[in-house]
Design a protein around this motif. Structure first.
Motif, short mmCIF file in Angstrom:
data_model
loop_
_atom_site.label_atom_id
_atom_site.label_comp_id
_atom_site.label_asym_id
_atom_site.label_seq_id
_atom_site.Cartn_x
_atom_site.Cartn_y
_atom_site.Cartn_z
N GLY A 1 46.36 50.79 44.93
CA GLY A 1 47.40 51.80 44.80
C GLY A 1 47.25 52.76 43.65
N SER A 2 46.03 53.11 43.24
CA SER A 2 45.84 54.05 42.14
C SER A 2 46.39 55.43 42.50
N THR A 3 46.89 56.13 41.49
CA THR A 3 47.43 57.48 41.70
C THR A 3 46.60 58.54 40.99
N ASP A 4 45.54 58.12 40.28
CA ASP A 4 44.65 59.09 39.64
C ASP A 4 43.39 59.26 40.48
N GLY A 5 42.26 59.52 39.88
CA GLY A 5 41.04 59.74 40.64
C GLY A 5 40.21 58.49 40.88
N THR A 6 40.80 57.31 40.68
CA THR A 6 40.05 56.06 40.81
C THR A 6 39.46 55.88 42.20
N TRP A 7 40.24 56.15 43.24
CA TRP A 7 39.77 55.90 44.60
C TRP A 7 38.59 56.81 44.96
N GLU A 8 38.65 58.08 44.57
CA GLU A 8 37.54 58.98 44.85
C GLU A 8 36.27 58.53 44.12
N LEU A 9 36.43 58.06 42.89
CA LEU A 9 35.28 57.53 42.15
C LEU A 9 34.71 56.29 42.84
N ALA A 10 35.60 55.42 43.32
CA ALA A 10 35.15 54.21 44.00
C ALA A 10 34.36 54.55 45.26
N ARG A 11 34.82 55.53 46.00
CA ARG A 11 34.11 55.93 47.22
C ARG A 11 32.75 56.53 46.87
N ARG A 12 32.70 57.34 45.81
CA ARG A 12 31.43 57.94 45.42
C ARG A 12 30.43 56.87 44.98
N LEU A 13 30.91 55.90 44.20
CA LEU A 13 30.03 54.83 43.75
C LEU A 13 29.50 54.01 44.93
N SER A 14 30.34 53.79 45.93
CA SER A 14 29.90 53.01 47.10
C SER A 14 28.86 53.78 47.92
N ARG A 15 28.92 55.12 47.86
CA ARG A 15 27.91 55.91 48.57
C ARG A 15 26.60 55.98 47.78
N ASP A 16 26.69 56.02 46.46
CA ASP A 16 25.50 56.25 45.64
C ASP A 16 24.73 54.98 45.29
N LEU A 17 25.42 53.85 45.23
CA LEU A 17 24.77 52.62 44.77
C LEU A 17 24.67 51.61 45.91
N PRO A 18 23.48 51.10 46.21
CA PRO A 18 23.36 50.08 47.26
C PRO A 18 24.07 48.79 46.85
N GLY A 19 24.74 48.17 47.80
CA GLY A 19 25.41 46.91 47.53
C GLY A 19 26.79 47.08 46.93
N VAL A 20 27.34 48.29 46.93
CA VAL A 20 28.68 48.52 46.41
C VAL A 20 29.59 48.95 47.55
N ALA A 21 30.71 48.26 47.70
CA ALA A 21 31.71 48.59 48.73
C ALA A 21 33.01 48.98 48.05
N ALA A 22 33.86 49.70 48.75
CA ALA A 22 35.15 50.12 48.20
C ALA A 22 36.24 49.88 49.24
N VAL A 23 37.35 49.30 48.78
CA VAL A 23 38.48 48.99 49.65
C VAL A 23 39.74 49.56 49.01
N ARG A 24 40.59 50.15 49.81
CA ARG A 24 41.82 50.77 49.32
C ARG A 24 43.03 49.99 49.81
N LEU A 25 43.93 49.62 48.88
CA LEU A 25 45.20 48.97 49.22
C LEU A 25 46.35 49.85 48.77
#
Length: 408
Positions: free
Chosen positions: A70-94
């Motif tokens: 439930g982040s309200t800042d840019g955390t989720w967009e960063l998480a998605r970018r990291l999951s795209r750029d780094l192998p073995g990294v996944a991102a889940v949003r609650l």
């Protein structure tokens, strides 16, 4: 090289092929959950550091799963970018806010054999991750937790947090007889198939989640093992100590009610049974028994002869031999039961009753041998007794092995 699990790759470069939980041929997969809430500043550095550490130093197939609660800042967009750029990294949003909710969601949905989590501030030094995970992989426990209060741990934190932490964990040990020293350290791992039914009973979504999970786990027989960690307090921590402490006290009351009422009881998978120790080859086992039998028999014969010659100065042949043989018979039988034939389980009374009959046979043979020698020096009686005892050796070994202490 990668192995796809639920569409998200587990990185297996450098994996050693260790046996999977609970012992299958497939390599054990490990999913490291990192719960975040409004962590756009800390997240990139954390994920890059953990990713580099796992890629260079971790021998098992791994994945990093960022769970944004439930982040309200840019955390989720960063998480998605990291999951795209780094192998073995996944991102889940609650949408549910809370550290506990994030861990529960990440662990419950993971397809890994072992699930772990660590705080985004990386207060715990990463070299402790492998001992933590291997405690679970080895089968010695179902849950492994980092401890800042265990001997060998090195920590840097304020006096206030130290006092509150020790007092809180002391309450858990006194009130719940908890077997762990530090419930709140954000560094844990668990066997996935065991932790999932436990998570279904955990009600807290916030900071009390760790404690509630561990109390329910121990209540249901799960084994919790601690690993000493090096830990440095994060000056920018979002934990509000007094508010969290009050919430934890209310949580303890709630958990106590659940444990006492049976509401927290779950059926957990049985841990794998340890492999039985390999039996020695028959020839080696026979040699070992013969050596033990000979040593015990030699000691008994020496004591028997010594007691006979001592008693013979005041008693006739029959009485002296009876008392000397009786004095050594029980100890001799028990020594053979424990060491020579290793039959510690079973009916001890029956074994000693049968040994009593063998005692009578031994007494008859040795007494006859002494009487047959006729009158003469005492040393000839002792020699006859020793010779008769040695003659009984083969008969005694066979009867003890097959009749007195039969194999089950």
């Amino acid at each position: 090289m990668t192995a796809t699990v639920e569409g998200v790759p587990f990185v297996t470069d450098g994996a050693t092929g260790a046996a999977g939980v609970p012992g299958g041929p497939r390599a054990t997969t490990v999913d490291v959950i990192i719960p975040v809430l409004d962590e756009e500043r800390a997240l990139p550095g954390c994920i890059e550091t953990v990713h580099r550490f796992l890629r260079e130093s971790f021998p098992l197939p791994w994945r990093i799963t960022i769970v944004d609660s439930g982040s309200t800042d840019g955390t989720w967009e960063l998480a998605r970018r990291l999951s795209r750029d780094l192998p073995g990294v996944a991102a889940v949003r609650l949408e549910t806010v809370g550290k506990g909710a994030a861990i529960r969601a990440g662990w419950s949905a993971s397809g890994a054999d072992v699930v772990a989590f660590m705080d985004v501030d990386l207060s715990t030094e990463l070299p402790a991750l492998l001992p933590l995970v291997m405690a679970v992989v080895s089968g010695h426990c179902e849950i492994a937790i980092g401890s800042r209060l265990l001997g060998g741990a090195r920590i840097r934190r304020s006096f206030r947090r130290e006092v509150i932490s020790r007092g809180y964990n002391g309450l858990l040990r006194v009130g719940f007889r908890a077997g762990f020293t530090d419930s709140a350290c954000g560094f844990k791992a668990a066997r996935a198939e065991v932790i999932r039914p436990i998570l279904a009973k955990v009600a807290d979504d916030a900071w009390f989640f760790d404690t509630e999970m561990l109390l329910i786990a121990e209540h249901n027989g799960a084994r919790v093992r601690e690993v000493a960690v090096d830990w440095t307090e994060d000056a920018d921590s979002k934990v509000r100590l007094w508010r969290t402490a009050w919430a934890d006290l209310r949580g303890m009351v709630r958990v106590a009610r659940a444990l006492s009422s049976g509401a927290a009881t779950v059926e957990l998978p049985r841990p794998p049974d340890p492999a039985p120790a390999p039996s020695p080859p028959a020839r080696i086992a026979l040699v070992r028994r013969l050596v033990s039998f000979g040593l015990v028999g030699l000691a008994s014969t020496v004591v028997h002869a010594f007691l006979y010659l001592l008693l013979r100065t005041a008693l006739p042949v029959e009485a002296a031999n009876l008392l000397a043989l009786a004095a050594t018979a029980v100890v001799n039988t028990e020594a053979h039961r424990r060491w020579t034939f290793n039959r510690r389980a079973g009916r001890r009374v029956v074994a000693h009753a049968r040994a009593g009959l063998l005692f009578l046979l031994n007494y008859a043979v040795t007494t006859t041998a002494i009487v047959v020698t006729g009158a003469g020096p005492r040393w000839t009686e002792g020699l006859a007794l020793v010779c008769a005892s040695l003659a009984m050796t083969a008969i005694r070994f066979t009867l003890l092995d097959r009749w007195v202490f039969p194999r089950r």
